[in-house]
Scaffold this motif. Structure first.
Motif, PDB file in Angstrom:
ATOM      1  N   THR A  86       6.068   4.329  -2.521  1.00  0.00           N
ATOM      2  CA  THR A  86       7.258   3.879  -1.808  1.00  0.00           C
ATOM      3  C   THR A  86       8.424   4.745  -2.264  1.00  0.00           C
ATOM      4  N   VAL A  87       9.385   4.925  -1.367  1.00  0.00           N
ATOM      5  CA  VAL A  87      10.572   5.713  -1.694  1.00  0.00           C
ATOM      6  C   VAL A  87      11.810   4.914  -1.305  1.00  0.00           C
ATOM      7  N   ASN A  88      12.923   5.196  -1.984  1.00  0.00           N
ATOM      8  CA  ASN A  88      14.203   4.652  -1.557  1.00  0.00           C
ATOM      9  C   ASN A  88      15.283   5.672  -1.872  1.00  0.00           C
ATOM     10  N   GLY A  89      16.437   5.474  -1.292  1.00  0.00           N
ATOM     11  CA  GLY A  89      17.511   6.443  -1.459  1.00  0.00           C
ATOM     12  C   GLY A  89      17.339   7.599  -0.489  1.00  0.00           C
ATOM     13  N   ASP A  90      17.767   8.768  -0.891  1.00  0.00           N
ATOM     14  CA  ASP A  90      17.751   9.964  -0.049  1.00  0.00           C
ATOM     15  C   ASP A  90      16.462  10.760  -0.296  1.00  0.00           C
ATOM     16  N   ILE A  91      15.314  10.106  -0.103  1.00  0.00           N
ATOM     17  CA  ILE A  91      13.998  10.694  -0.359  1.00  0.00           C
ATOM     18  C   ILE A  91      13.179  10.620   0.920  1.00  0.00           C
ATOM     19  N   VAL A  92      12.451  11.692   1.231  1.00  0.00           N
ATOM     20  CA  VAL A  92      11.555  11.719   2.386  1.00  0.00           C
ATOM     21  C   VAL A  92      10.156  12.067   1.887  1.00  0.00           C
ATOM     22  N   GLU A  93       9.182  11.212   2.263  1.00  0.00           N
ATOM     23  CA  GLU A  93       7.789  11.461   1.883  1.00  0.00           C
ATOM     24  C   GLU A  93       7.205  12.597   2.721  1.00  0.00           C
ATOM     25  N   LEU A  94       6.395  13.414   2.093  1.00  0.00           N
ATOM     26  CA  LEU A  94       5.649  14.452   2.797  1.00  0.00           C
ATOM     27  C   LEU A  94       4.172  14.151   2.620  1.00  0.00           C
ATOM     28  N   ASN A  95       3.404  14.350   3.676  1.00  0.00           N
ATOM     29  CA  ASN A  95       1.986  13.985   3.630  1.00  0.00           C
ATOM     30  C   ASN A  95       1.073  15.202   3.526  1.00  0.00           C
ATOM     31  N   PHE A  96       1.388  16.099   2.638  1.00  0.00           N
ATOM     32  CA  PHE A  96       0.504  17.231   2.362  1.00  0.00           C
ATOM     33  C   PHE A  96       0.577  17.509   0.867  1.00  0.00           C
ATOM     34  N   GLY A  97      -0.262  18.385   0.411  1.00  0.00           N
ATOM     35  CA  GLY A  97      -0.286  18.701  -1.016  1.00  0.00           C
ATOM     36  C   GLY A  97      -1.194  17.746  -1.768  1.00  0.00           C
ATOM     37  N   GLU A  98      -0.886  17.557  -3.009  1.00  0.00           N
ATOM     38  CA  GLU A  98      -1.681  16.689  -3.886  1.00  0.00           C
ATOM     39  C   GLU A  98      -1.678  15.239  -3.389  1.00  0.00           C
ATOM     40  N   PRO A  99      -2.820  14.557  -3.486  1.00  0.00           N
ATOM     41  CA  PRO A  99      -2.846  13.146  -3.076  1.00  0.00           C
ATOM     42  C   PRO A  99      -2.107  12.263  -4.087  1.00  0.00           C
ATOM     43  N   VAL A 100      -1.536  11.198  -3.578  1.00  0.00           N
ATOM     44  CA  VAL A 100      -0.841  10.226  -4.418  1.00  0.00           C
ATOM     45  C   VAL A 100      -1.885   9.415  -5.178  1.00  0.00           C
ATOM     46  N   SER A 101      -1.677   9.214  -6.478  1.00  0.00           N
ATOM     47  CA  SER A 101      -2.618   8.402  -7.246  1.00  0.00           C
ATOM     48  C   SER A 101      -1.969   7.819  -8.490  1.00  0.00           C
ATOM     49  N   ALA A 102      -2.374   6.605  -8.801  1.00  0.00           N
ATOM     50  CA  ALA A 102      -1.995   6.000 -10.077  1.00  0.00           C
ATOM     51  C   ALA A 102      -2.839   6.645 -11.165  1.00  0.00           C
ATOM     52  N   ALA A 103      -2.370   6.560 -12.392  1.00  0.00           N
ATOM     53  CA  ALA A 103      -3.172   7.032 -13.523  1.00  0.00           C
ATOM     54  C   ALA A 103      -4.310   6.038 -13.751  1.00  0.00           C
ATOM     55  N   LEU A 104      -5.449   6.539 -14.178  1.00  0.00           N
ATOM     56  CA  LEU A 104      -6.593   5.683 -14.478  1.00  0.00           C
ATOM     57  C   LEU A 104      -7.052   5.965 -15.902  1.00  0.00           C
ATOM     58  N   PHE A 105      -7.121   4.903 -16.686  1.00  0.00           N
ATOM     59  CA  PHE A 105      -7.606   4.997 -18.060  1.00  0.00           C
ATOM     60  C   PHE A 105      -8.834   4.109 -18.193  1.00  0.00           C
ATOM     61  N   ASP A 106      -9.879   4.647 -18.800  1.00  0.00           N
ATOM     62  CA  ASP A 106     -11.076   3.864 -19.107  1.00  0.00           C
ATOM     63  C   ASP A 106     -10.966   3.398 -20.551  1.00  0.00           C
ATOM     64  N   VAL A 107     -10.956   2.084 -20.728  1.00  0.00           N
ATOM     65  CA  VAL A 107     -10.808   1.486 -22.055  1.00  0.00           C
ATOM     66  C   VAL A 107     -12.162   0.921 -22.470  1.00  0.00           C
ATOM     67  N   TYR A 108     -12.690   1.441 -23.563  1.00  0.00           N
ATOM     68  CA  TYR A 108     -13.968   0.974 -24.103  1.00  0.00           C
ATOM     69  C   TYR A 108     -13.685   0.101 -25.324  1.00  0.00           C
ATOM     70  N   ALA A 109     -14.119  -1.154 -25.259  1.00  0.00           N
ATOM     71  CA  ALA A 109     -13.910  -2.082 -26.369  1.00  0.00           C
ATOM     72  C   ALA A 109     -14.901  -3.234 -26.237  1.00  0.00           C
ATOM     73  N   ASN A 110     -15.088  -3.961 -27.310  1.00  0.00           N
ATOM     74  CA  ASN A 110     -15.960  -5.135 -27.266  1.00  0.00           C
ATOM     75  C   ASN A 110     -15.422  -6.137 -26.252  1.00  0.00           C
ATOM     76  N   PRO A 111     -16.294  -6.858 -25.555  1.00  0.00           N
ATOM     77  CA  PRO A 111     -15.827  -7.872 -24.611  1.00  0.00           C
ATOM     78  C   PRO A 111     -14.930  -8.890 -25.311  1.00  0.00           C
ATOM     79  N   GLY A 112     -13.848  -9.256 -24.649  1.00  0.00           N
ATOM     80  CA  GLY A 112     -12.937 -10.251 -25.196  1.00  0.00           C
ATOM     81  C   GLY A 112     -11.880  -9.701 -26.135  1.00  0.00           C
ATOM     82  N   THR A 113     -11.808  -8.389 -26.298  1.00  0.00           N
ATOM     83  CA  THR A 113     -10.779  -7.795 -27.157  1.00  0.00           C
ATOM     84  C   THR A 113      -9.423  -7.897 -26.460  1.00  0.00           C
TER      85      THR A 113
END
Length: 172
Positions: A66-93
């Protein structure tokens, strides 16, 4: 006299019984808690343009921009993505995600700066309990953020910005 002897023998028998049984005063130590975090995908805001009034570009943990203010989205180039972290730990940590405040991203060509704020977590909040069935199965944590584009950027803004952010995954 015979009662006395009976009491004495009973006492000795009880003393002997108690000396044979093992008495534990301390519970076993807890299962060792080891947490490993691996980056699986970087946070990417995609392409956009900013006018002289500046504004914000936000990518949520579920990859919505999402954008606000004086910003215009462009739909080319790198894809938009959230960061993804894989967390390895014992269940219930119990794990708490700690950020170190806002971060500065730098345009290496012009020296221009924009600010990154980490503010969107797939866990719903910064503290969560691992749900994976085992320590070998990753708990996926998606993280989004907001870029703050300064007003009156005087044409120094265009370009590619680089930077790092640090997250601490603290286990309890």
């Amino acid at each position: 006299m015979q009662n006395r002897r009976l009491y004495k023998n009973t006492f000795l028998l009880l003393l002997l019984m108690f000396s044979v049984f093992e008495i534990k005063a301390q519970e076993d130590p807890p299962i060792p808690i080891e947490v490993e975090v691996r980056t699986s995908r970087n946070l990417n805001f995609g392409s956009f343009t900013a006018g002289s009034a500046g504004g914000n570009v936000t990518v949520s943990y579920d990859d919505l921009r999402t954008v606000n203010g004086d910003i215009v989205e462009l739909n080319f180039g790198e894809p938009v993505s959230a960061a993804l972290f894989d967390v390895y730990a014992n269940p219930g940590t119990i794990i708490q995600i700690e950020t170190l405040g806002d971060y500065i991203l730098l345009n290496q060509d012009t020296g221009a700066e924009i600010t990154l704020t980490i503010n969107s977590f797939s866990t719903g909040q910064r503290t969560f309990v691992t749900q994976a069935a085992s320590a070998q199965t990753p708990n996926e944590v998606f993280i989004g953020g907001t870029l703050t584009i300064p007003p009156d950027n005087s044409g120094t803004l265009p370009g590619t910005y680089f930077g790092n952010f640090t997250l601490n995954f603290i286990h309890q």
